[in-house]
Each structure stands twice: as C-alpha cells, then as structure tokens.
Scaffold this active site. Sequence first.
Site, PDB file in Angstrom:
ATOM      1  N   ASN A 193       0.872  -1.166   0.000  1.00  0.00           N
ATOM      2  CA  ASN A 193       0.000   0.000   0.000  1.00  0.00           C
ATOM      3  C   ASN A 193       0.912   1.220   0.000  1.00  0.00           C
ATOM      4  OD1 ASN A 193      -1.442   2.335   0.878  1.00  0.00           O
ATOM      5  ND2 ASN A 193      -3.058   1.050   1.721  1.00  0.00           N
TER       6      ASN A 193
ATOM      7  N   GLU B 298      -3.937   1.635  -3.009  1.00  0.00           N
ATOM      8  CA  GLU B 298      -4.090   3.063  -2.723  1.00  0.00           C
ATOM      9  C   GLU B 298      -3.215   3.908  -3.664  1.00  0.00           C
ATOM     10  OE1 GLU B 298      -5.136   5.754   1.199  1.00  0.00           O
ATOM     11  OE2 GLU B 298      -3.981   3.913   1.487  1.00  0.00           O
TER      12      GLU B 298
ATOM     13  N   TYR C  68      -7.468  -3.743  -2.190  1.00  0.00           N
ATOM     14  CA  TYR C  68      -7.482  -2.711  -1.155  1.00  0.00           C
ATOM     15  C   TYR C  68      -8.878  -2.720  -0.549  1.00  0.00           C
ATOM     16  CZ  TYR C  68      -7.215   1.934   1.025  1.00  0.00           C
ATOM     17  OH  TYR C  68      -7.245   2.985   1.915  1.00  0.00           O
TER      18      TYR C  68
ATOM     19  N   ASP D 276      -3.812  -4.740   1.147  1.00  0.00           N
ATOM     20  CA  ASP D 276      -4.222  -4.124   2.401  1.00  0.00           C
ATOM     21  C   ASP D 276      -5.662  -4.544   2.639  1.00  0.00           C
ATOM     22  OD1 ASP D 276      -5.086  -2.520   4.455  1.00  0.00           O
ATOM     23  OD2 ASP D 276      -4.561  -0.619   3.500  1.00  0.00           O
TER      24      ASP D 276
ATOM     25  N   ASN E 264      -7.224  -4.338   5.485  1.00  0.00           N
ATOM     26  CA  ASN E 264      -7.838  -3.448   6.477  1.00  0.00           C
ATOM     27  C   ASN E 264      -8.477  -4.209   7.628  1.00  0.00           C
ATOM     28  OD1 ASN E 264      -7.607  -0.586   6.471  1.00  0.00           O
ATOM     29  ND2 ASN E 264      -8.568  -0.529   4.449  1.00  0.00           N
TER      30      ASN E 264
ATOM     31  N   ASP F 233       3.063   4.931   4.790  1.00  0.00           N
ATOM     32  CA  ASP F 233       2.747   4.535   6.160  1.00  0.00           C
ATOM     33  C   ASP F 233       2.605   3.018   6.271  1.00  0.00           C
ATOM     34  OD1 ASP F 233       0.437   4.684   4.598  1.00  0.00           O
ATOM     35  OD2 ASP F 233      -0.828   5.467   6.200  1.00  0.00           O
ATOM     36  N   HIS F 234       2.598   2.334   5.147  1.00  0.00           N
ATOM     37  CA  HIS F 234       2.671   0.870   5.097  1.00  0.00           C
ATOM     38  C   HIS F 234       4.057   0.467   4.606  1.00  0.00           C
ATOM     39  CE1 HIS F 234      -1.817  -0.042   5.094  1.00  0.00           C
ATOM     40  NE2 HIS F 234      -1.801   1.265   4.877  1.00  0.00           N
TER      41      HIS F 234
END
Length: 260
Positions: free
Chosen positions: A7, A35, A105, A144, A146, A241-242
């Site tokens: 991601n 993303e 995603y 991802d 989530n 951030d991933h």
Amino acid sequence: MKLLSWNVNGLRAIVKKGFNEVVSDQNPDIMGIQETKLQAGQLDLTLPGYHQYYNDAERKGYSGTAVFTKAEPLDLYLGIHAPELEHEGRTITLEYPDFYFITCYAPNSGSNEARMAFRMDWDTAFQAYLNDLDTKKPVILCGDLNVAHQDIDLKHPDHHRGDAGFTDGERHNFSALLQNGFIDTFRTQHPDLGGAYSWWDYRYRARQSNAGWRIDYFVTSERLLPNISKTAILPAVMGSDHCPVELDLQGMSLVKPLDN
C-alpha cells in the site's frame, strides 16, 4: 517466484521517494499495489521489464489498485462481480496458467454505520468471488485487507478493540475466509511472532515505537502451502505509512517474461 504487495498511499507521491529503486532492488515477479490515488493519465511510470495494470476509483485522489508483472496474464478482470461495490477501484485479478493473482485494497469500515455496512457487504461478495475462483485454480490474494485478525497482529489490542479494522465483524469474516480453504501465509509460517506489523499511523510517531498493525497480507489457497518458501514483512522499506510484504513460492513461475 517472488511476489510483493505494498500500500503506497499515493503512487505519484512515492515515485518521488525512490519507488523505482525499491522495485529494482527487490525485483519481484509480480507486485500488487494498493491506494494508488490517481486516474488515467496522471502518471507516466517507467518500469522496464514490467507490464502495468490499473484499476482507478471514480473519486479522484482516492483508493485505486495496480499490478506490475513481468509476464502478461492470460486474462485480466477488474472487480468482484458485484457492480454496486466496484466504483472504488479496489481489485485487479490476473489469470495465469496455474493460478489467479489478486491485488486488493479492502474498504475501511470507518466510524459510521453506512461504511460498516458497505464493508460487510464487500466481505460477503469478495469471499464469494474468491471461493468461485478457487474452484478453478489456486488463488494468490495480496493487499491491504484493512483488518488485524488476531490480538498478536497489533500493538495495543485492548485499546483498539472495536475500532475500524479490529471489529468483531471484520475479524469474524477474515476467520471465515481462512476456514474455507485459504491460509494467512505469514501467520502460517510465523504463528507466534509478535511485533510484526505492516502499517503505522503517521500520527504519534507510531513507526518509531513500532506501535503498528499487521493489515497487509498474502492469503493463498490452502493447497499452495507446500509451495511457500518464504514470507516476510519489510519494515525497512520506507516511503509510505505501510511497508511491503513478501511471498516467495517454489515450483511456480510465470510465462512469457518480457525482455529487459
């Protein structure tokens, strides 16, 4: 065969932070991206030796997925056979002779009932889609997703219980997937390894203290278990951030590679 998933939290942004160098250094056979946050024509990305496939969200600057692969697939499909859920560019499926490769995603359930309902509907439709593919040939799903499945998959489970990504419904749905012929490849190889996270909130300097979540996965059909030679999380790779996650499979390969 080496596979990566990442991601990137904006493909245009991460290209300015050494993305091409990461791809070159890691040299994956297939790389699933989540993303992307772009529409067609907004990025001219040069990746020698790779075919590029994109699924963009209708909403600008939001969601989106991509796959970079050394071998052209037999077939390509955008979506999960649920048109009412497919406006956010969340999946790409590539078919190869011996398997399907999917980058995903998954929707964030957010903090309101409407978004949680969308997530629950997504989980149901997506699992039906995966189950159908699995009847035809093995499935390799990355992305991802989530959801942190177990307490071991995030730093402060008691504090975050019930938060988006750690609700009972999301965790139950992930368990149901694993009980229906699929495996979490990293946790299968590392059942008791704590502190292994793939996402850290940009706030609170969470990455520096490793206060993270493991929400990025490679999930495969259970019958591919004998082919798994390595699973890894790559926290040293920066830019998002991933961080990327890796799956290496033995006895499997792509066809018709491009000439570099």
